[in-house]
Enzyme design. Structure first.
Site, short mmCIF file in Angstrom:
data_model
loop_
_atom_site.label_atom_id
_atom_site.label_comp_id
_atom_site.label_asym_id
_atom_site.label_seq_id
_atom_site.Cartn_x
_atom_site.Cartn_y
_atom_site.Cartn_z
N GLY B 69 0.78 -1.17 -0.14
CA GLY B 69 -0.11 -0.03 0.04
C GLY B 69 0.79 1.29 -0.10
N ASN B 149 -8.71 4.37 8.14
CA ASN B 149 -8.06 3.35 8.52
C ASN B 149 -8.33 3.49 10.35
OD1 ASN B 149 -6.31 5.16 8.19
ND2 ASN B 149 -4.68 4.30 8.99
N GLN B 178 -8.07 -0.34 2.99
CA GLN B 178 -8.84 -0.62 3.99
C GLN B 178 -10.26 -1.30 3.63
OE1 GLN B 178 -8.31 -1.51 7.24
NE2 GLN B 178 -6.25 -0.57 7.55
N HIS B 201 -1.71 -7.70 2.57
CA HIS B 201 -1.65 -8.41 3.94
C HIS B 201 -2.84 -7.68 4.68
CE1 HIS B 201 -0.15 -4.93 6.63
NE2 HIS B 201 0.22 -4.43 5.44
N CYS B 325 0.68 2.22 12.21
CA CYS B 325 2.09 2.84 11.69
C CYS B 325 2.60 3.99 12.39
CB CYS B 325 1.57 3.39 10.22
SG CYS B 325 1.10 2.24 9.32
#
Lengths: 383, 384
Positions: B69, B149, B178, B201, B325
């Site tokens: 991404g 997200n 997402q 993932h 993140c």
């Protein structure tokens, strides 16, 4: 029909130890290494361990290793990153004419943006000298990018000597060590490099993973912006299973194993050359003499035999070799490396050469069979 | 163990893992090689591309493989900026984008581009009118995510697309990372969208791989220069085992998508009902049509998010503060900040992110253990 793979400079099969390590990691270690919970911490621990293994393998500090998606990203990051981050110091870059496209195409991109690129020529063995680099250096040179070992002809460049020349100059020194790392002993201190890019799938590790060594004194604008992974130097969720696979491939390459591998590959190469001579195939070696080149790469000019035809017929007999690098993406464009060493874009060897690249899985017997197949293909065509 | 952090990453599906292993063992050639082994790899690469294109509803030559991404977002934003720099240097992004978008935009700002950050309302939604107002003659890109997200807000992509029909040359990018497997395709990819970013993932595929949808005919500069793979658009040896596994994962993700989304929504509904009945809890992700079924962000007043996360972790329940993140840096949620949630409340936020593999029993377990933790926090805050 049995198939024999002699194209290990294009890619290598994953070794069984790597497959095992990775499968286990894929199934078990799925946490996001940036998450602060248990799963994240587990993943982060594995990440740290892998980084340590890799740092040790090139005599670097742990924090000097940045995981990437492969060699192309490593080269792009090193070159574009230096160009952007050091643009106040100048806009001149030195490279060679025989770099991998990931380097050369990035250079031509920078040319479009106003950077001045010097492409050093090479001699008939594919070598540049530290003297050439010294002569090309300017006060506004910010980057020198020269590969450690060439992917098409196996030339090994004098990196440590060039590193010594650059010692008292502002220029950042990058080397693409994608072909050399799995074969030669790599010591970033001794080489005097600031940046070094590596790809996993050239050393029987996974595809889609690699790393960039970045000397702690170098501070590059990230190539991938986003989350705060890799100490803010490369965004993107860490690819833990592939990183574990890569670390396993590196663990398998102990100095002793590398030495044994070099000896084995060198002897396979010698067998092929000897057989072709015995069979009276009219050929010449492109680039350095076989014992001066990367042990796994052999580039031969078979006089009068078009490469396309040789590739096709060898493939029909079950032998995978290549004419130049895989990365010219299926096209048979004239090799820029052979053009550079011959200094003539119409030289016959450009369209009549084959690259044979050896790997762990090749046996002496299969090399004899390859020599026989090349001999037959040559004789069928030339008679 | 209860894993409620599926927006950070998901566990690889056993069938997907099987595909990965099979391809790694049997199709390990370099797809660019001209020999048979390369050729088999190339055929598999193209069939994975076709399958993904079919599932997304586009042509195979509109799918490009990436390392995930982050690369997709970086590529579309910087690639658009490079390709269209002669036409203008203004881009528009929402203020609640993923860091991969926001930081790419920030880099362009340093290099001389102008960026307008469109605000969101106090629920987290972009107002399409604000996009319309931000448009300028030199605007080259609008980038708005499909599903946020951190709180799960589904942005009005269709409405923004309607506005952009008046600006046919402006690139419209959607970060769709997402949104996969949530039965949201028509909302995520209306016709006007030119580019969309996906990451494997997040839908039980492998790490380190993803793809972008890039509408045919739209100019995009390259991010990764080199060997000319992906029809010269994205260089780097194709990560075939991961790509084949991703194509399998996507097929599995969209199978019975509506049913899965409904299952997640039913679980979320129970959690929301339970949590909203407790005083001092604020829910940022209500059960409404414009919130994703799998994301539930909430805050316990006066309790730092990581405190809640660690208390639940002790009960073997895993959720996260905000996005993975940024959770290591301990910053407040950038989405909640953009919603003008007071900083103290924003730092209390935690996120549950569900998946169709989560069960009723897991939700029951959460509802069973949560009150003890909650009562302790209430006592600590002198509220009980």
């Amino acid at each position: 029909m049995t198939h024999y793979y002699f194209d290990n400079a294009a890619t290598t099969p994953m070794s069984p130890t790597v497959v095992t390590a990775m499968s286990q990691a894929l199934a078990d270690d799925f946490g996001n290494a940036s998450s602060t919970h248990y799963f994240g911490r587990q993943s982060h621990h594995l990440l740290d361990q892998s980084r340590q293994v890799i740092a040790n393998s090139i005599h670097a500090k742990t924090d000097e290793i940045i995981f990437t998606s492969g060699g192309t990203e490593g080269d792009n990051t090193a070159i574009s990153g230096t160009a952007v981050s050091y643009r106040e110091h100048g806009k001149h870059i030195i490279t060679t004419q025989i770099e991998h496209p990931a380097v050369l195409k990035t250079m031509s991109f920078l040319e479009k943006l106003g950077y001045d690129i010097t492409y050093l020529p090479v001699d008939e063995h594919g070598l540049v000298t530290a003297g050439q680099v010294k002569a090309a250096l300017r006060p506004d040179t910010i980057l020198v990018s020269i590969m450690t070992g060439n992917n098409e002809i196996g030339a090994i460049e004098p990196i440590a000597e060039i590193g010594a020349v650059l010692k008292n100059h502002q220029a950042i020194f990058h080397t693409d060590a994608v072909q050399a790392y799995g074969i030669l002993d790599i010591d970033v201190q001794q080489m005097g490099v600031d940046l070094l890019s590596i790809s996993g799938h050239k050393l029987h590790g996974p595809k889609g993973i690699g790393f960039l060594y970045m000397n702690e004194k170098v501070n590059l604008e990230p190539f991938m912006h986003g989350g705060e992974q890799e100490h803010l130097r490369r965004a993107g969720t860490e690819n833990i299973p592939s990183i574990i696979g890569l670390a396993q491939a590196v663990k398998d390459l102990t100095p002793a194993n590398k030495k044994a591998k070099r000896e084995k590959l060198q002897s396979l190469k010698a067998i092929l050359i000897a057989d072709l001579k015995t069979n009276k195939v009219d050929f010449a070696i492109n680039g350095p003499q076989p014992d001066q080149a990367l042990p796994h790469v052999l580039n031969i000019w078979i006089k009068g035999l078009p490469s396309t035809l040789a590739l096709m017929n060898l493939d029909l007999k079950g032998f995978a070799v290549s004419a130049g690098s895989a990365c010219t993406a299926g096209s048979l464009e004239p090799s820029h490396v052979l053009t550079a060493i011959t200094g003539d874009q119409d030289a016959p060897q450009i369209s009549e050469s084959l690259r044979v690249s050896f790997g762990d899985q090749n046996t002496e017997e299969s090399v004899h069979l390859l020599a026989q197949a090349i001999t037959e293909v040559t004789q069928d065509y030339l008679n | 163990m209860i894993y409620f952090d599926n927006s950070a990453t998901t566990k690889i599906d056993p069938q997907v893992l099987q595909t990965y292993n099979t391809v790694a063992n049997d199709f390990w050639g370099n797809p660019s090689s001209l020999h048979g082994l390369g050729d088999h790899a190339l055929q598999l690469l193209q069939s994975a591309r076709q399958q993904i294109a079919d599932l997304v509803g586009c042509a195979a030559n509109e799918i490009y493989f990436t390392s995930g991404g982050t690369e997709g977002d970086n590529w579309v934003i910087k690639g658009t900026a490079m390709a269209k720099r002669e036409f203008g240097k203004h881009i528009i992004v929402s203020s609640v984008e993923h860091a991969a978008v926001l930081n790419s935009a920030a880099q362009l700002e340093k290099l001389g581009w102008e960026v307008t950050y469109v605000p969101v309302d106090n629920q987290g939604f972009v107002n399409p009118d604000d996009v319309a107002k931000a448009m300028r003659p030199d605007t080259v890109l609008v980038s708005v995510m499909a599903v946020n997200n951190e709180i799960g807000a589904i942005q009005p992509i269709t409405e923004i697309g309607e506005i952009l029909k008046n600006y046919p040359t402006v690139h419209f990018h959607v970060d769709a990372v997402q949104s996969v497997g949530k039965n949201l395709w028509s909302q995520v990819l209306p016709e006007r969208v030119d580019f969309a970013t996906f990451s494997a993932h997040k839908f039980h595929g492998p790490r380190g791989t993803g793809f972008i949808y890039a509408k045919k005919g739209r100019a995009l500069g390259t991010l990764m220069s080199g060997g000319g793979q992906e029809t010269n658009h994205r260089s780097g040896t194709e990560n075939l085992p991961a790509i084949a596994a991703m194509s399998k994962a996507l097929r599995l993700a969209v199978t019975d998508e509506a049913k899965k989304a409904q299952h997640e929504l039913a679980l979320k509904q129970q959690l929301v009902d339970f949590l909203s009945a407790l005083p001092d809890i604020t829910i940022f992700s209500p059960v409404t049509a414009n919130f994703a079924p799998h994301i539930l962000c909430f805050a316990i007043a006066g309790v730092r998010g990581e405190t809640t996360v660690h208390a639940l972790e002790a009960k073997d329940i895993y959720l996260s503060t905000t996005s993975a993140c940024s959770s290591r840096s301990g910053d407040e949620s950038s989405t909640l900040k953009a919603m003008k949630v007071p900083e103290k409340l924003a730092t209390s936020a935690v996120r549950i992110s569900l998946d169709d593999a989560n069960t009723q029993a897991e939700v029951d377990q959460f509802i069973k253990v949560f009150p003890t933790i909650y009562q302790r926090f209430e006592r600590m805050n002198g509220r009980a």
